[in-house]
Design an enzyme around this catalytic site. Structure first.
Site, PDB file in Angstrom:
ATOM      1  N   SER A  36       5.274  -4.614   4.845  1.00 53.53           N
ATOM      2  CA  SER A  36       3.881  -4.311   4.471  1.00 53.53           C
ATOM      3  C   SER A  36       3.745  -3.559   3.160  1.00 53.53           C
ATOM      4  CB  SER A  36       3.205  -3.493   5.585  1.00 53.53           C
ATOM      5  OG  SER A  36       3.884  -2.267   5.786  1.00 53.53           O
ATOM      6  N   ASP A 327      -3.097   5.266   3.999  1.00 51.48           N
ATOM      7  CA  ASP A 327      -3.284   5.263   5.453  1.00 51.48           C
ATOM      8  C   ASP A 327      -2.103   5.974   6.097  1.00 51.48           C
ATOM      9  OD1 ASP A 327      -1.174   3.432   5.494  1.00 51.48           O
ATOM     10  OD2 ASP A 327      -2.428   1.696   5.939  1.00 51.48           O
ATOM     11  N   HIS A 330       1.192   4.029   4.436  1.00 54.55           N
ATOM     12  CA  HIS A 330       1.343   3.415   3.115  1.00 54.55           C
ATOM     13  C   HIS A 330       0.827   4.302   1.984  1.00 54.55           C
ATOM     14  CE1 HIS A 330       1.074   0.135   6.123  1.00 54.55           C
ATOM     15  NE2 HIS A 330       2.123  -0.301   5.449  1.00 54.55           N
TER      16      HIS A 330
END
Length: 366
Positions: A36, A327, A330
């Site tokens: 991600s 977040d 990340h």
């Protein structure tokens, strides 16, 4: 008939010449593999919960300010590297827009939730595990060959820049996902790290076999210091010592493995990017880098905004420039820019054996 044939030949030569010129004018191709941290939106096309296709993701993404599938408020690391290359961002491989001349730019095969191991991220179900990312890379090369011919396609792949970011999920979404996970019962942490490194070496050798010749390999970030781990495992707002221990074991062994692999291949194919060191710099001294906090996520809920996903119902900071984390897991776009600055021009403490600007200068002369 002879004059018509000559005219057709001339048109083919002219058009062909224009096409070859366009190929030469396109910056070197860029390929991205991993999780991600570098996914540009492949998971948007999959039935999985590991996706970032809803607001407020993308709130600062220029020019649309809409979610793209990037796990960021704006640009992620591959985007910022593409900018340094003078290229447009790589499209997700699953994007229907990745056709024709856009294939020359490269492709992003990354998928949120995946790890080095196939059993990492099983809770996300339908994600593109590493072996499948490589299958797509082979498929991509066939498509590129059909566009520009096999020899030119091979040359573009050999001359491309590659980024691979994987490994963090093998800890947070596997070994430490639940108490007494299958992998933690199978291996004590030091042995698990050795196992991961040996499996990663196989993946990197396979990438070389598929044609990659310049590969930036990032280590894991300071996994124990992300808001999620501070909220769930930290004591008094401090990093999780156990998960930080995992990172401290993994990253040095990764760099040692890359050096050994380069010696075996007889060339500097794999470049170690110590992104964890960059991250730790602004975690330990956030004010020095213009951050108000490196503990609290901009978007989230619960302690340190570290619980659950970033959604439209989450707390959302008004100024993303002063948050190191977007977040619970990340980095913010600003933090990503700091990481890419060190990838571009960092000393050997950050990039071994050389940084990206040196790679580009060196490759331009060969």
């Amino acid at each position: 008939m002879a004059s018509l044939s000559s005219f057709v030949t001339l048109v083919i030569l002219i058009v062909g010449g224009i096409f070859v010129h366009e190929i030469e004018a396109v910056p070197r191709s860029f390929f991205v593999f991993g999780d991600s941290l570098v996914d540009n939106g492949n998971n948007n096309y999959l039935a999985t919960t590991a996706r970032a296709d809803a607001p407020p993701y993308g709130i600062d993404y220029a020019p649309t300010h809409r979610p793209t599938g990037r796990f960021s408020n704006g640009y992620n690391i591959p985007d910022l590297i593409s900018q340094r290359l003078g290229a447009e961002p790589t499209l997700p491989y699953l994007s229907p827009e990745l056709t024709g001349q856009r294939l020359l730019v490269g492709a992003n095969f990354a998928s949120a939730g995946i790890g080095i191991l196939n059993d990492t991220g099983i809770q996300f179900v339908n994600i593109i595990r590493m072996y499948r990312q490589y299958e797509y890379f082979q498929e991509y090369q066939n498509r590129l060959s059909a566009l520009i011919g096999a020899s030119q396609a091979k040359a573009r792949v050999n001359q491309a820049l590659v980024l691979i970011t994987v490994g963090g999920n093998d800890f947070v979404n596997n070994y430490y996902l639940v108490p007494y996970s299958a992998r933690s019962r199978q291996y004590p942490l030091p042995e698990y790290v050795k196992f991961l490194i040996s499996e990663y070496q196989k993946l990197l050798q396979k990438l070389y076999d598929l044609g990659a010749r310049r590969v930036i390999v990032t280590g894991t970030g300071p996994m124990g210091c992300v808001p999620s781990e501070i909220a769930q495992r930290g004591v008094n707002g401090q990093c999780s010592t156990e998960i930080q221990r995992a990172a401290s074991l993994f990253n040095p062994q990764l760099e040692t493995m890359l050096k050994a692999l380069n010696r075996k291949l007889g060339r500097d194919v794999f470049i170690a990017a110590n992104t964890g060191k960059t991250h730790l710099n602004f975690i330990r001294n956030p004010g020095q880098y213009g951050f108000k906090t490196s503990k609290v996520a901009c978007c989230g809920q619960g302690p340190y905004n570290g619980l659950g996903l970033c959604t439209q119902l989450s707390n959302l900071c008004s100024n993303r420039e002063v948050y190191a984390f977007w977040d619970a897991f990340h980095p913010s776009e600003k933090a990503n820019r700091l990481i890419v600055n060190d990838i571009w021009s960092g000393t050997q403490a950050y990039m071994s054996p050389m940084n990206l600007s040196t790679i580009l200068a060196l490759d331009a002369t060969t």
